[in-house]
Design a protein around this motif. Structure first.
Motif, PDB file in Angstrom:
ATOM      1  N   GLN A  13       0.831  -1.200   0.000  1.00  0.00           N
ATOM      2  CA  GLN A  13       0.000   0.000   0.000  1.00  0.00           C
ATOM      3  C   GLN A  13       0.866   1.251   0.000  1.00  0.00           C
ATOM      4  OE1 GLN A  13      -2.690  -0.269   3.342  1.00  0.00           O
ATOM      5  NE2 GLN A  13      -4.144  -1.505   2.178  1.00  0.00           N
ATOM      6  N   PRO A  14       0.340   2.342  -0.523  1.00  0.00           N
ATOM      7  CA  PRO A  14       1.083   3.611  -0.453  1.00  0.00           C
ATOM      8  C   PRO A  14       1.471   3.930   0.980  1.00  0.00           C
ATOM      9  CG  PRO A  14      -0.784   3.827  -1.914  1.00  0.00           C
ATOM     10  CD  PRO A  14      -0.921   2.480  -1.265  1.00  0.00           C
ATOM     11  N   GLY A  15       2.701   4.386   1.144  1.00  0.00           N
ATOM     12  CA  GLY A  15       3.228   4.666   2.464  1.00  0.00           C
ATOM     13  C   GLY A  15       3.898   3.476   3.125  1.00  0.00           C
ATOM     14  N   THR A  58      24.784   6.243  -4.488  1.00  0.00           N
ATOM     15  CA  THR A  58      24.118   7.297  -5.236  1.00  0.00           C
ATOM     16  C   THR A  58      22.644   6.918  -5.372  1.00  0.00           C
ATOM     17  OG1 THR A  58      24.621   6.257  -7.359  1.00  0.00           O
ATOM     18  CG2 THR A  58      26.158   7.932  -6.580  1.00  0.00           C
ATOM     19  N   TYR A  59      21.811   7.953  -5.467  1.00  0.00           N
ATOM     20  CA  TYR A  59      20.371   7.731  -5.553  1.00  0.00           C
ATOM     21  C   TYR A  59      19.750   8.642  -6.604  1.00  0.00           C
ATOM     22  CZ  TYR A  59      20.913   5.380  -1.073  1.00  0.00           C
ATOM     23  OH  TYR A  59      21.297   4.519  -0.072  1.00  0.00           O
ATOM     24  N   ALA A  60      18.695   8.146  -7.229  1.00  0.00           N
ATOM     25  CA  ALA A  60      17.880   9.007  -8.067  1.00  0.00           C
ATOM     26  C   ALA A  60      17.193  10.034  -7.178  1.00  0.00           C
ATOM     27  CB  ALA A  60      16.838   8.182  -8.816  1.00  0.00           C
ATOM     28  N   ASP A  61      17.010  11.232  -7.701  1.00  0.00           N
ATOM     29  CA  ASP A  61      16.384  12.291  -6.909  1.00  0.00           C
ATOM     30  C   ASP A  61      15.009  11.852  -6.399  1.00  0.00           C
ATOM     31  OD1 ASP A  61      17.645  15.104  -8.879  1.00  0.00           O
ATOM     32  OD2 ASP A  61      18.538  13.960  -7.231  1.00  0.00           O
ATOM     33  N   SER A  62      14.312  11.070  -7.184  1.00  0.00           N
ATOM     34  CA  SER A  62      12.946  10.682  -6.844  1.00  0.00           C
ATOM     35  C   SER A  62      12.867   9.752  -5.642  1.00  0.00           C
ATOM     36  CB  SER A  62      12.277  10.011  -8.045  1.00  0.00           C
ATOM     37  OG  SER A  62      13.012   8.859  -8.451  1.00  0.00           O
ATOM     38  N   VAL A  63      13.980   9.138  -5.244  1.00  0.00           N
ATOM     39  CA  VAL A  63      13.946   8.192  -4.126  1.00  0.00           C
ATOM     40  C   VAL A  63      14.821   8.627  -2.955  1.00  0.00           C
ATOM     41  CG1 VAL A  63      13.509   6.314  -5.759  1.00  0.00           C
ATOM     42  CG2 VAL A  63      15.840   6.695  -4.891  1.00  0.00           C
ATOM     43  N   LYS A  64      15.545   9.729  -3.094  1.00  0.00           N
ATOM     44  CA  LYS A  64      16.415  10.195  -1.997  1.00  0.00           C
ATOM     45  C   LYS A  64      15.610  10.422  -0.729  1.00  0.00           C
ATOM     46  CE  LYS A  64      20.131  12.409  -4.621  1.00  0.00           C
ATOM     47  NZ  LYS A  64      20.749  13.692  -5.026  1.00  0.00           N
ATOM     48  N   TYR A  79      21.000  -5.062  -1.121  1.00  0.00           N
ATOM     49  CA  TYR A  79      19.638  -4.812  -0.652  1.00  0.00           C
ATOM     50  C   TYR A  79      19.164  -3.429  -1.086  1.00  0.00           C
ATOM     51  CZ  TYR A  79      21.040  -8.563   2.520  1.00  0.00           C
ATOM     52  OH  TYR A  79      21.508  -9.744   3.042  1.00  0.00           O
ATOM     53  N   LEU A  80      17.854  -3.303  -1.159  1.00  0.00           N
ATOM     54  CA  LEU A  80      17.246  -1.999  -1.362  1.00  0.00           C
ATOM     55  C   LEU A  80      16.078  -1.882  -0.379  1.00  0.00           C
ATOM     56  CD1 LEU A  80      17.370   0.610  -3.091  1.00  0.00           C
ATOM     57  CD2 LEU A  80      15.539  -0.395  -4.492  1.00  0.00           C
ATOM     58  N   GLN A  81      16.281  -1.068   0.639  1.00  0.00           N
ATOM     59  CA  GLN A  81      15.226  -0.800   1.609  1.00  0.00           C
ATOM     60  C   GLN A  81      14.404   0.355   1.077  1.00  0.00           C
ATOM     61  OE1 GLN A  81      14.247  -2.170   4.683  1.00  0.00           O
ATOM     62  NE2 GLN A  81      12.551  -0.715   4.508  1.00  0.00           N
ATOM     63  N   MET A  82      13.107   0.122   0.923  1.00  0.00           N
ATOM     64  CA  MET A  82      12.222   1.137   0.343  1.00  0.00           C
ATOM     65  C   MET A  82      11.156   1.506   1.352  1.00  0.00           C
ATOM     66  SD  MET A  82      11.833  -0.475  -3.467  1.00  0.00           S
ATOM     67  CE  MET A  82      11.169  -1.985  -2.799  1.00  0.00           C
ATOM     68  N   ASN A  83      11.115   2.769   1.719  1.00  0.00           N
ATOM     69  CA  ASN A  83      10.123   3.282   2.659  1.00  0.00           C
ATOM     70  C   ASN A  83       9.250   4.334   1.983  1.00  0.00           C
ATOM     71  OD1 ASN A  83      11.307   1.736   4.772  1.00  0.00           O
ATOM     72  ND2 ASN A  83      12.804   3.361   5.149  1.00  0.00           N
ATOM     73  N   SER A  84       8.140   4.621   2.609  1.00  0.00           N
ATOM     74  CA  SER A  84       7.224   5.660   2.105  1.00  0.00           C
ATOM     75  C   SER A  84       6.940   5.471   0.622  1.00  0.00           C
ATOM     76  CB  SER A  84       7.829   7.051   2.345  1.00  0.00           C
ATOM     77  OG  SER A  84       8.105   7.248   3.720  1.00  0.00           O
ATOM     78  N   LEU A  85       6.595   4.260   0.269  1.00  0.00           N
ATOM     79  CA  LEU A  85       6.390   3.942  -1.140  1.00  0.00           C
ATOM     80  C   LEU A  85       5.195   4.700  -1.710  1.00  0.00           C
ATOM     81  CD1 LEU A  85       7.293   0.191  -0.932  1.00  0.00           C
ATOM     82  CD2 LEU A  85       8.312   1.811  -2.547  1.00  0.00           C
ATOM     83  N   LYS A  86       5.351   5.071  -2.977  1.00  0.00           N
ATOM     84  CA  LYS A  86       4.324   5.830  -3.689  1.00  0.00           C
ATOM     85  C   LYS A  86       3.852   5.027  -4.907  1.00  0.00           C
ATOM     86  CE  LYS A  86       6.829  10.111  -2.604  1.00  0.00           C
ATOM     87  NZ  LYS A  86       7.475  11.321  -3.187  1.00  0.00           N
ATOM     88  N   LEU A 110       8.699  -7.586  -9.556  1.00  0.00           N
ATOM     89  CA  LEU A 110       7.674  -6.569  -9.703  1.00  0.00           C
ATOM     90  C   LEU A 110       7.262  -6.024  -8.349  1.00  0.00           C
ATOM     91  CD1 LEU A 110       5.540  -5.033 -11.405  1.00  0.00           C
ATOM     92  CD2 LEU A 110       4.061  -7.033 -11.117  1.00  0.00           C
ATOM     93  N   ILE A 111       7.205  -4.704  -8.271  1.00  0.00           N
ATOM     94  CA  ILE A 111       6.648  -4.025  -7.110  1.00  0.00           C
ATOM     95  C   ILE A 111       5.443  -3.215  -7.567  1.00  0.00           C
ATOM     96  CG2 ILE A 111       7.020  -2.240  -5.372  1.00  0.00           C
ATOM     97  CD1 ILE A 111       9.892  -3.120  -5.234  1.00  0.00           C
ATOM     98  N   THR A 112       4.339  -3.443  -6.906  1.00  0.00           N
ATOM     99  CA  THR A 112       3.119  -2.702  -7.198  1.00  0.00           C
ATOM    100  C   THR A 112       2.700  -1.957  -5.944  1.00  0.00           C
ATOM    101  OG1 THR A 112       2.413  -4.368  -8.804  1.00  0.00           O
ATOM    102  CG2 THR A 112       0.740  -2.841  -7.996  1.00  0.00           C
ATOM    103  N   VAL A 113       2.613  -0.642  -6.060  1.00  0.00           N
ATOM    104  CA  VAL A 113       2.196   0.187  -4.936  1.00  0.00           C
ATOM    105  C   VAL A 113       0.780   0.674  -5.223  1.00  0.00           C
ATOM    106  CG1 VAL A 113       2.740   2.159  -3.475  1.00  0.00           C
ATOM    107  CG2 VAL A 113       4.589   0.905  -4.624  1.00  0.00           C
TER     108      VAL A 113
END
Length: 115
Positions: A13-15, A58-64, A79-86, A110-113
């Motif tokens: 879910q988003p967030g 390094t990170y894309a601006d959209s995920v910093k 690893y890629l820890q992803m928080n506050s997903l949109k 695949l990641i679906t938010v």
């Protein structure tokens, strides 16, 4: 045989948060820069984050500020820890290993938010 195997994708879910893993075999992991890329529907593949052997990130601006890349050289895993997903983070995420002119890719996860 070189293998990069991603895991950890799914529906969130988003967030929400997810952590992707990429297990690497067949190369000298510690000498490769590792990266996560993504391809969203109808868009070109883009770099999300990368980590060098040093390690420098390094990170894309959209995920910093939301995503964190890390590597465990003892486990040959990145690893890629992803928080506050949109919703706009929805994509197929690919693991990449790069050194000089050599690139290896995983098959993607695949990641679906979505709510």
């Amino acid at each position: 045989q070189v293998q990069l195997v991603e895991s950890g994708g799914g529906l969130v879910q988003p967030g929400g948060s997810l952590t992707l893993s990429c297990a690497v075999s067949g190369i000298m992991f510690t000498t490769y820069a590792m990266g996560w890329y993504r391809r969203a529907p109808g868009k070109q593949r883009e770099l999300v984050a990368s980590i060098t052997p040093d390690p420098r990130t390094t990170y894309a601006d959209s995920v910093k500020g939301r995503f964190t890349i890390s590597r465990d050289n003892a486990k040959n895993t990145v690893y890629l820890q992803m928080n506050s997903l949109k919703p706009e983070d929805t994509a197929v995420y690919y693991c990449n290993a790069a050194r000089i002119s050599t690139n290896y890719w995983g098959k993607g996860t695949l990641i679906t938010v979505s709510s």
